[in-house]
Design a protein around this motif. Structure first.
Motif, mmCIF file in Angstrom:
data_model
loop_
_atom_site.group_PDB
_atom_site.id
_atom_site.type_symbol
_atom_site.label_atom_id
_atom_site.label_comp_id
_atom_site.label_asym_id
_atom_site.label_seq_id
_atom_site.Cartn_x
_atom_site.Cartn_y
_atom_site.Cartn_z
ATOM 1 N N SER A 48 0.826 -1.208 0.000
ATOM 2 C CA SER A 48 0.000 0.000 0.000
ATOM 3 C C SER A 48 0.864 1.263 0.000
ATOM 4 C CB SER A 48 -0.992 0.001 1.155
ATOM 5 O OG SER A 48 -0.329 -0.050 2.376
ATOM 6 N N GLY A 49 2.167 1.101 0.193
ATOM 7 C CA GLY A 49 3.074 2.245 -0.001
ATOM 8 C C GLY A 49 3.422 3.000 1.263
ATOM 9 N N ILE A 65 4.791 0.010 -9.431
ATOM 10 C CA ILE A 65 4.294 0.957 -8.419
ATOM 11 C C ILE A 65 5.147 0.960 -7.156
ATOM 12 C CG2 ILE A 65 1.883 0.774 -9.208
ATOM 13 C CD1 ILE A 65 1.477 -0.976 -6.577
ATOM 14 N N ARG A 67 7.684 2.298 -6.097
ATOM 15 C CA ARG A 67 8.177 3.545 -5.513
ATOM 16 C C ARG A 67 7.166 4.684 -5.651
ATOM 17 N NH1 ARG A 67 12.001 0.036 -6.488
ATOM 18 N NH2 ARG A 67 13.670 -0.081 -4.971
ATOM 19 N N ALA A 69 3.876 6.921 -4.472
ATOM 20 C CA ALA A 69 3.315 7.341 -3.176
ATOM 21 C C ALA A 69 2.026 6.573 -2.877
ATOM 22 C CB ALA A 69 3.031 8.838 -3.205
ATOM 23 N N SER A 70 1.738 6.413 -1.591
ATOM 24 C CA SER A 70 0.590 5.580 -1.227
ATOM 25 C C SER A 70 -0.728 6.163 -1.741
ATOM 26 C CB SER A 70 0.547 5.355 0.279
ATOM 27 O OG SER A 70 0.403 6.575 0.935
ATOM 28 N N ARG A 73 -1.385 5.061 -5.145
ATOM 29 C CA ARG A 73 -1.792 3.649 -5.222
ATOM 30 C C ARG A 73 -3.281 3.528 -4.887
ATOM 31 N NH1 ARG A 73 3.502 0.347 -2.882
ATOM 32 N NH2 ARG A 73 4.938 2.092 -3.184
#
Ligand SMILES: Nc1ncnc2c1ncn2[C@@H]1O[C@H](COP(=O)(O)OP(=O)(O)OP(=O)(O)O)[C@@H](O)[C@H]1O
Ligand SMILES: [Mg+2]
Length: 234
Positions: A48-49, A65, A67, A69-70, A73
């Motif tokens: 989920s970041g 994905i 790297r 940002a959450s 995502r």
């Protein structure tokens, strides 16, 4: 839908994910099980970041994905319902659900709320009450309902049955099965390994930061080594 390739992650100098590879196909319920401290929560947080990765990659619908940002995502459709509920106690049940839809501008929010109420009727009964006054199981239902209000494509669930009575565990697992019918793909982390593998299409067993076993849920349930080490059966 999701491809995790040789993923690594660490807390300081302590590596916790040591090259995890797995995949989740569209429409599947995939169970991720393993002992305490194996790295299950860390893996979901990396997906989920909110947990940085130190190696490998994550692809969602073919796009890297790892790297990203959450919040980006989330926009792609990846939503995590975190371990330990985390509902907003001072807000009503209904407002908690509404918060889950805060990114949406469409007109179907009330309709989705009613679907959550149909899935968990106790939430409909308590819609005007404060979330902080709900039982643990009800808060868990609310946390899942709130995640659904964002219309996720991939729902990451961390221990949805934690601390619940067997009856409520069944109710939560039934709800997860019904999500599959609605076209939501689920990656389910569960301490309750037998129950999770029983409803899952496929499963992975994580052992100190690596995948030790994988296969169809039913095959893992029948595997003597998995049974002995993780399912408390013989
Ligand atoms: N914030 C943190 N800082 C340092 N180490 C951490 C942190 N969070 C987790 N760990 C360590 O990382 C390892 C994996 O933890 P994680 O929470 O991912 O495991 P888990 O499989 O979810 O366990 P559980 O079944 O108990 O929820 C453990 O050894 C844990 O002690
Ligand atoms: Mg955990």
């Amino acid at each position: 839908m999701l491809e995790v390739d040789n993923l690594r992650s660490a807390y300081g100098r302590i590596e916790v994910l040591k090259g995890v590879s797995l995949e989740v196909r569209t429409g599947e319920v995939v169970a991720l099980v393993g002992a305490n401290g194996a790295g299950k929560t860390t893996l979901l947080r990396a997906l989920s970041g909110v947990q940085p990765i130190t190696g490998g990659d994550i692809r969602f619908k073919g796009k890297s994905i790892g790297r990203m940002a959450s919040h980006q995502r989330v926009e792609l459709g990846i939503t995590q319902s975190p371990e330990g509920r985390q509902v907003f106690g001072p807000l009503t049940v209904e407002d908690n659900l509404r918060l889950g839809a805060f990114r949406r501008r469409d007109k179907e929010i009330d309709q989705d709320r009613d679907r959550v109420f149909a899935m968990f009727p106790i939430l409909a009964e308590k819609r005007h009450l404060l979330a902080g006054g709900l039982s643990g199981g009800q808060q868990q239902m609310l946390a899942i309902g709130r995640a659904l209000m964002g219309r996720p494509k991939l729902l990451l669930l961390d221990e949805p049955s934690l601390g619940l009575s067997p009856l409520l565990v069944d109710q939560i697992l039934d709800a997860i099965v019904s999500l599959r019918k609605d076209g939501i793909t689920v990656l389910l982390v569960e301490q309750n390994a037998s129950a999770a593998l029983a409803i899952a299409d496929r499963g992975y067993v994580l052992e100190t930061g690596k995948v030790a076993y994988s296969g169809a849920g039913s095959a893992l349930l029948a595997d003597p080594q998995v049974k002995a080490a993780y399912l408390g059966l013989d």
